[in-house]
Design a protein around this motif. Structure first.
Motif, PDB file in Angstrom:
ATOM      1  N   ALA A  16       0.831  -1.208   0.000  1.00 63.36           N
ATOM      2  CA  ALA A  16       0.000   0.000   0.000  1.00 63.36           C
ATOM      3  C   ALA A  16       0.866   1.260   0.000  1.00 63.36           C
ATOM      4  CB  ALA A  16      -0.944   0.001   1.206  1.00 63.36           C
ATOM      5  N   LEU A  17       1.913   1.275   0.824  1.00 64.69           N
ATOM      6  CA  LEU A  17       2.826   2.423   0.849  1.00 64.69           C
ATOM      7  C   LEU A  17       3.517   2.588  -0.500  1.00 64.69           C
ATOM      8  CD1 LEU A  17       4.517   1.925   4.332  1.00 64.69           C
ATOM      9  CD2 LEU A  17       3.012   3.810   3.669  1.00 64.69           C
ATOM     10  N   PHE A  18       3.969   1.485  -1.044  1.00 70.91           N
ATOM     11  CA  PHE A  18       4.671   1.528  -2.322  1.00 70.91           C
ATOM     12  C   PHE A  18       3.740   2.007  -3.432  1.00 70.91           C
ATOM     13  CE2 PHE A  18       7.171  -0.335  -5.838  1.00 70.91           C
ATOM     14  CZ  PHE A  18       8.413   0.169  -5.479  1.00 70.91           C
ATOM     15  N   SER A  19       2.504   1.563  -3.425  1.00 66.28           N
ATOM     16  CA  SER A  19       1.531   1.984  -4.443  1.00 66.28           C
ATOM     17  C   SER A  19       1.125   3.439  -4.276  1.00 66.28           C
ATOM     18  CB  SER A  19       0.291   1.094  -4.379  1.00 66.28           C
ATOM     19  OG  SER A  19       0.624  -0.233  -4.698  1.00 66.28           O
ATOM     20  N   ALA A  20       1.103   3.925  -3.046  1.00 68.63           N
ATOM     21  CA  ALA A  20       0.707   5.311  -2.780  1.00 68.63           C
ATOM     22  C   ALA A  20       1.644   6.300  -3.455  1.00 68.63           C
ATOM     23  CB  ALA A  20       0.660   5.566  -1.274  1.00 68.63           C
ATOM     24  N   ARG A  21       2.872   5.901  -3.666  1.00 72.52           N
ATOM     25  CA  ARG A  21       3.830   6.811  -4.313  1.00 72.52           C
ATOM     26  C   ARG A  21       3.364   7.197  -5.711  1.00 72.52           C
ATOM     27  NH1 ARG A  21       9.096   4.009  -6.447  1.00 72.52           N
ATOM     28  NH2 ARG A  21       8.169   2.529  -7.867  1.00 72.52           N
ATOM     29  N   PHE A  22       2.725   6.261  -6.412  1.00 73.27           N
ATOM     30  CA  PHE A  22       2.237   6.566  -7.755  1.00 73.27           C
ATOM     31  C   PHE A  22       1.071   7.556  -7.709  1.00 73.27           C
ATOM     32  CE2 PHE A  22       4.162   2.314  -8.367  1.00 73.27           C
ATOM     33  CZ  PHE A  22       5.158   2.712  -9.231  1.00 73.27           C
ATOM     34  N   LEU A  23       0.222   7.411  -6.710  1.00 77.28           N
ATOM     35  CA  LEU A  23      -0.889   8.363  -6.559  1.00 77.28           C
ATOM     36  C   LEU A  23      -0.371   9.771  -6.266  1.00 77.28           C
ATOM     37  CD1 LEU A  23      -3.413   6.222  -4.485  1.00 77.28           C
ATOM     38  CD2 LEU A  23      -3.601   6.896  -6.886  1.00 77.28           C
ATOM     39  N   VAL A  24       0.612   9.852  -5.375  1.00 74.83           N
ATOM     40  CA  VAL A  24       1.208  11.147  -5.025  1.00 74.83           C
ATOM     41  C   VAL A  24       1.836  11.790  -6.258  1.00 74.83           C
ATOM     42  CG1 VAL A  24       3.115  12.185  -3.716  1.00 74.83           C
ATOM     43  CG2 VAL A  24       1.570  10.591  -2.594  1.00 74.83           C
ATOM     44  N   GLN A  25       2.564  10.998  -7.020  1.00 76.93           N
ATOM     45  CA  GLN A  25       3.224  11.517  -8.215  1.00 76.93           C
ATOM     46  C   GLN A  25       2.206  11.945  -9.272  1.00 76.93           C
ATOM     47  OE1 GLN A  25       3.770   9.971 -11.543  1.00 76.93           O
ATOM     48  NE2 GLN A  25       5.064  11.680 -12.130  1.00 76.93           N
ATOM     49  N   TRP A  26       1.180  11.161  -9.447  1.00 77.10           N
ATOM     50  CA  TRP A  26       0.142  11.469 -10.436  1.00 77.10           C
ATOM     51  C   TRP A  26      -0.586  12.760 -10.085  1.00 77.10           C
ATOM     52  CZ3 TRP A  26      -5.364   9.375 -10.174  1.00 77.10           C
ATOM     53  CH2 TRP A  26      -6.084   9.767 -11.286  1.00 77.10           C
ATOM     54  N   ILE A  27      -0.989  12.911  -8.819  1.00 80.90           N
ATOM     55  CA  ILE A  27      -1.717  14.109  -8.387  1.00 80.90           C
ATOM     56  C   ILE A  27      -0.851  15.349  -8.562  1.00 80.90           C
ATOM     57  CG2 ILE A  27      -2.679  15.272  -6.357  1.00 80.90           C
ATOM     58  CD1 ILE A  27      -3.634  12.408  -5.459  1.00 80.90           C
ATOM     59  N   LYS A  28       0.405  15.272  -8.145  1.00 80.77           N
ATOM     60  CA  LYS A  28       1.320  16.414  -8.272  1.00 80.77           C
ATOM     61  C   LYS A  28       1.556  16.766  -9.739  1.00 80.77           C
ATOM     62  CE  LYS A  28       4.388  19.317  -6.494  1.00 80.77           C
ATOM     63  NZ  LYS A  28       4.002  20.484  -5.733  1.00 80.77           N
ATOM     64  N   SER A  29       1.731  15.758 -10.588  1.00 80.58           N
ATOM     65  CA  SER A  29       1.952  15.998 -12.011  1.00 80.58           C
ATOM     66  C   SER A  29       0.714  16.623 -12.658  1.00 80.58           C
ATOM     67  CB  SER A  29       2.305  14.697 -12.725  1.00 80.58           C
ATOM     68  OG  SER A  29       3.561  14.244 -12.296  1.00 80.58           O
ATOM     69  N   GLU A  30      -0.458  16.179 -12.268  1.00 79.06           N
ATOM     70  CA  GLU A  30      -1.696  16.763 -12.807  1.00 79.06           C
ATOM     71  C   GLU A  30      -1.819  18.231 -12.411  1.00 79.06           C
ATOM     72  OE1 GLU A  30      -4.095  15.681 -14.905  1.00 79.06           O
ATOM     73  OE2 GLU A  30      -2.912  13.872 -15.217  1.00 79.06           O
ATOM     74  N   LYS A  31      -1.472  18.547 -11.180  1.00 76.10           N
ATOM     75  CA  LYS A  31      -1.531  19.942 -10.711  1.00 76.10           C
ATOM     76  C   LYS A  31      -0.574  20.831 -11.491  1.00 76.10           C
ATOM     77  CE  LYS A  31      -3.040  19.593  -5.929  1.00 76.10           C
ATOM     78  NZ  LYS A  31      -2.672  19.794  -4.524  1.00 76.10           N
ATOM     79  N   GLU A  32       0.612  20.313 -11.772  1.00 76.31           N
ATOM     80  CA  GLU A  32       1.634  21.122 -12.449  1.00 76.31           C
ATOM     81  C   GLU A  32       1.615  20.977 -13.966  1.00 76.31           C
ATOM     82  OE1 GLU A  32       5.453  21.438 -10.750  1.00 76.31           O
ATOM     83  OE2 GLU A  32       4.716  21.139  -8.700  1.00 76.31           O
TER      84      GLU A  32
END
Length: 91
Positions: A16-32
């Motif tokens: 779950a922690l390892f998978s969460a990194r992709f969500l964090v990266q995706w959300i940040k990339s979408e914002k920027e």
């Protein structure tokens, strides 16, 4: 709760922690509106990697151990680069 159930929970937590990194990266990339790797990506990578490494050691799986251990070296090195760069910018 028995030992096997606890270790299974550790394995799922690591995943779950390892998978969460992709969500964090995706959300940040979408914002920027560009591909971005926020510092949280590396912390989730390390947290998930350490947890999954512990699970792999418990399972005595040499393939899984090698994969997680080598990944951790890369995650820590990338985190070092991010922190070093931020310190240089603030100096």
């Amino acid at each position: 709760m028995d030992k096997e159930t606890i270790w299974l929970a550790v394995g799922f937590l690591g995943q779950a922690l390892f998978s969460a990194r992709f969500l964090v990266q995706w959300i940040k990339s979408e914002k920027e509106k560009k591909s971005v790797f926020p510092i949280a990506f590396w912390y989730f990578s390390i947290g998930g990697g350490v947890t999954l490494l512990a699970y792999a050691v418990y399972r005595q799986d040499p393939v899984f151990i090698l994969g997680q251990a080598s990944g951790l070296l890369i995650y820590f090195r990338n985190l070092y680069f991010v922190i070093y760069e931020r310190r240089q910018l603030n100096a």
